[in-house]
Write a protein that holds these residues in place. Structure first.
Motif, PDB file in Angstrom:
ATOM      1  N   LEU A 147      47.533  37.159  56.430  1.00  0.00           N
ATOM      2  CA  LEU A 147      47.941  36.347  55.296  1.00  0.00           C
ATOM      3  C   LEU A 147      48.623  37.275  54.305  1.00  0.00           C
ATOM      4  CD1 LEU A 147      47.622  33.495  53.872  1.00  0.00           C
ATOM      5  CD2 LEU A 147      45.617  34.495  52.756  1.00  0.00           C
ATOM      6  N   SER A 148      49.862  36.972  53.969  1.00  0.00           N
ATOM      7  CA  SER A 148      50.562  37.820  53.000  1.00  0.00           C
ATOM      8  C   SER A 148      50.071  37.504  51.593  1.00  0.00           C
ATOM      9  CB  SER A 148      52.077  37.603  53.090  1.00  0.00           C
ATOM     10  OG  SER A 148      52.427  36.352  52.527  1.00  0.00           O
ATOM     11  N   ILE A 149      50.304  38.413  50.684  1.00  0.00           N
ATOM     12  CA  ILE A 149      49.909  38.185  49.292  1.00  0.00           C
ATOM     13  C   ILE A 149      50.685  37.002  48.719  1.00  0.00           C
ATOM     14  CG2 ILE A 149      51.511  39.797  48.187  1.00  0.00           C
ATOM     15  CD1 ILE A 149      47.837  39.522  47.248  1.00  0.00           C
ATOM     16  N   GLY A 150      51.935  36.831  49.152  1.00  0.00           N
ATOM     17  CA  GLY A 150      52.740  35.690  48.709  1.00  0.00           C
ATOM     18  C   GLY A 150      52.161  34.371  49.191  1.00  0.00           C
ATOM     19  N   GLN A 151      51.727  34.332  50.455  1.00  0.00           N
ATOM     20  CA  GLN A 151      51.099  33.129  50.984  1.00  0.00           C
ATOM     21  C   GLN A 151      49.795  32.831  50.249  1.00  0.00           C
ATOM     22  OE1 GLN A 151      50.957  34.622  55.034  1.00  0.00           O
ATOM     23  NE2 GLN A 151      52.093  32.811  55.738  1.00  0.00           N
ATOM     24  N   ALA A 152      49.028  33.859  49.989  1.00  0.00           N
ATOM     25  CA  ALA A 152      47.765  33.681  49.272  1.00  0.00           C
ATOM     26  C   ALA A 152      48.018  33.117  47.881  1.00  0.00           C
ATOM     27  CB  ALA A 152      47.016  35.012  49.182  1.00  0.00           C
ATOM     28  N   GLN A 153      48.994  33.668  47.192  1.00  0.00           N
ATOM     29  CA  GLN A 153      49.321  33.203  45.849  1.00  0.00           C
ATOM     30  C   GLN A 153      49.781  31.754  45.873  1.00  0.00           C
ATOM     31  OE1 GLN A 153      51.484  35.890  43.343  1.00  0.00           O
ATOM     32  NE2 GLN A 153      52.461  34.217  42.239  1.00  0.00           N
ATOM     33  N   MET A 154      50.659  31.406  46.811  1.00  0.00           N
ATOM     34  CA  MET A 154      51.133  30.024  46.906  1.00  0.00           C
ATOM     35  C   MET A 154      49.989  29.062  47.207  1.00  0.00           C
ATOM     36  SD  MET A 154      54.944  30.030  48.621  1.00  0.00           S
ATOM     37  CE  MET A 154      54.348  30.599  50.204  1.00  0.00           C
ATOM     38  N   ALA A 155      49.070  29.443  48.094  1.00  0.00           N
ATOM     39  CA  ALA A 155      47.957  28.578  48.465  1.00  0.00           C
ATOM     40  C   ALA A 155      47.033  28.320  47.275  1.00  0.00           C
ATOM     41  CB  ALA A 155      47.181  29.182  49.625  1.00  0.00           C
ATOM     42  N   VAL A 156      46.697  29.377  46.540  1.00  0.00           N
ATOM     43  CA  VAL A 156      45.824  29.223  45.371  1.00  0.00           C
ATOM     44  C   VAL A 156      46.524  28.410  44.294  1.00  0.00           C
ATOM     45  CG1 VAL A 156      44.642  30.446  43.491  1.00  0.00           C
ATOM     46  CG2 VAL A 156      44.505  31.324  45.838  1.00  0.00           C
ATOM     47  N   GLU A 157      47.779  28.736  44.010  1.00  0.00           N
ATOM     48  CA  GLU A 157      48.518  28.003  42.986  1.00  0.00           C
ATOM     49  C   GLU A 157      48.670  26.531  43.346  1.00  0.00           C
ATOM     50  OE1 GLU A 157      52.155  30.150  42.381  1.00  0.00           O
ATOM     51  OE2 GLU A 157      51.160  31.713  41.199  1.00  0.00           O
ATOM     52  N   HIS A 158      48.922  26.241  44.617  1.00  0.00           N
ATOM     53  CA  HIS A 158      49.063  24.847  45.045  1.00  0.00           C
ATOM     54  C   HIS A 158      47.754  24.083  44.828  1.00  0.00           C
ATOM     55  CE1 HIS A 158      50.551  21.384  47.217  1.00  0.00           C
ATOM     56  NE2 HIS A 158      49.400  21.370  47.869  1.00  0.00           N
ATOM     57  N   ALA A 159      46.631  24.683  45.199  1.00  0.00           N
ATOM     58  CA  ALA A 159      45.334  24.027  45.020  1.00  0.00           C
ATOM     59  C   ALA A 159      45.077  23.740  43.541  1.00  0.00           C
ATOM     60  CB  ALA A 159      44.224  24.900  45.603  1.00  0.00           C
ATOM     61  N   VAL A 160      45.341  24.704  42.689  1.00  0.00           N
ATOM     62  CA  VAL A 160      45.120  24.533  41.249  1.00  0.00           C
ATOM     63  C   VAL A 160      46.077  23.478  40.692  1.00  0.00           C
ATOM     64  CG1 VAL A 160      45.276  25.689  38.998  1.00  0.00           C
ATOM     65  CG2 VAL A 160      44.136  26.819  40.930  1.00  0.00           C
ATOM     66  N   GLU A 161      47.341  23.503  41.114  1.00  0.00           N
ATOM     67  CA  GLU A 161      48.309  22.509  40.641  1.00  0.00           C
ATOM     68  C   GLU A 161      47.891  21.088  41.019  1.00  0.00           C
ATOM     69  OE1 GLU A 161      52.043  23.792  42.281  1.00  0.00           O
ATOM     70  OE2 GLU A 161      52.177  25.493  40.892  1.00  0.00           O
ATOM     71  N   GLU A 162      47.389  20.902  42.233  1.00  0.00           N
ATOM     72  CA  GLU A 162      46.962  19.562  42.647  1.00  0.00           C
ATOM     73  C   GLU A 162      45.732  19.126  41.862  1.00  0.00           C
ATOM     74  OE1 GLU A 162      49.121  17.957  43.778  1.00  0.00           O
ATOM     75  OE2 GLU A 162      49.821  18.481  45.769  1.00  0.00           O
ATOM     76  N   CYS A 163      44.800  20.037  41.629  1.00  0.00           N
ATOM     77  CA  CYS A 163      43.631  19.695  40.806  1.00  0.00           C
ATOM     78  C   CYS A 163      44.062  19.336  39.391  1.00  0.00           C
ATOM     79  CB  CYS A 163      42.623  20.839  40.791  1.00  0.00           C
ATOM     80  SG  CYS A 163      41.704  21.004  42.331  1.00  0.00           S
ATOM     81  N   ASP A 164      44.985  20.105  38.824  1.00  0.00           N
ATOM     82  CA  ASP A 164      45.490  19.812  37.480  1.00  0.00           C
ATOM     83  C   ASP A 164      46.235  18.474  37.438  1.00  0.00           C
ATOM     84  OD1 ASP A 164      44.536  22.042  36.133  1.00  0.00           O
ATOM     85  OD2 ASP A 164      46.410  23.173  36.302  1.00  0.00           O
ATOM     86  N   ARG A 165      47.026  18.202  38.462  1.00  0.00           N
ATOM     87  CA  ARG A 165      47.849  16.990  38.480  1.00  0.00           C
ATOM     88  C   ARG A 165      46.986  15.730  38.480  1.00  0.00           C
ATOM     89  NH1 ARG A 165      52.200  14.577  42.717  1.00  0.00           N
ATOM     90  NH2 ARG A 165      50.770  15.349  44.307  1.00  0.00           N
TER      91      ARG A 165
END
Length: 168
Positions: free
Chosen positions: A120-138
């Motif tokens: 898992l690249s650091i970029g993939q990890a960042q996108m995955a975490v950010e996506h989860a947080v964005e969906e929770c926020d939305r």
């Protein structure tokens, strides 16, 4: 051949959880290793602090991501929340919201397939975490509208999506 073996051994030692740990350290987010293949941390979203968990399933090459917005659902609101989650999940491309049977805790869950290498690249990890947080926020407001605002699931979703659109 020798370099390939070394690379394979290194990949076996570095689970995707290690990459997430590196991301959490770089961002200054608190985290705790639960075991060799599990990490738990806390990420600040727009509405709340979210408990974030990642579990590496080596045998399946899947990194399961869980983001918990600290929302507990009482028995009197379960039916409405299940209806709302169904409506919300229709809006999602990745992951889904669910209600954990133990403790009636709302969560966002996504399984990330990382391939046979388990990298898992650091970029993939960042996108995955950010996506989860964005969906929770939305969708956080929609869940609150049902739990505390007395709105129907359809009204809650419409209100949350309009509010989100107005902020852009």
């Amino acid at each position: 051949m020798r370099a390939d073996r070394h690379e394979a051994e290194r990949a076996d030692d570095e689970a995707p959880v290690d990459t997430l740990v590196s991301l959490f350290e770089a961002r200054g987010w608190p985290y705790e290793m639960i075991g060799e293949d599990e990490v738990s941390g806390e990420v600040q979203g727009a509405w709340a602090k979210y408990q974030f968990r990642a579990i590496w399933r080596r045998e399946d090459h899947v990194l399961q991501l869980l983001c918990l917005p600290e929302i507990r659902v009482g028995d009197d609101k379960r039916t409405q929340m299940f209806e709302l989650m169904s409506l919300v999940n229709e809006q999602l491309w990745l992951g889904h919201f669910d209600l954990w049977s133990q403790g009636s805790v709302l969560l966002y869950r996504h399984g990330l397939m990382v391939g046979d290498e388990g990298l898992l690249s650091i970029g993939q990890a960042q996108m995955a975490v950010e996506h989860a947080v964005e969906e929770c926020d939305r969708f956080y407001p929609a869940f609150q509208f049902v739990l505390w605002g007395g709105r129907s699931p359809a009204e809650a979703l419409a209100g949350a999506l309009i509010d989100a659109a107005g902020e852009a």
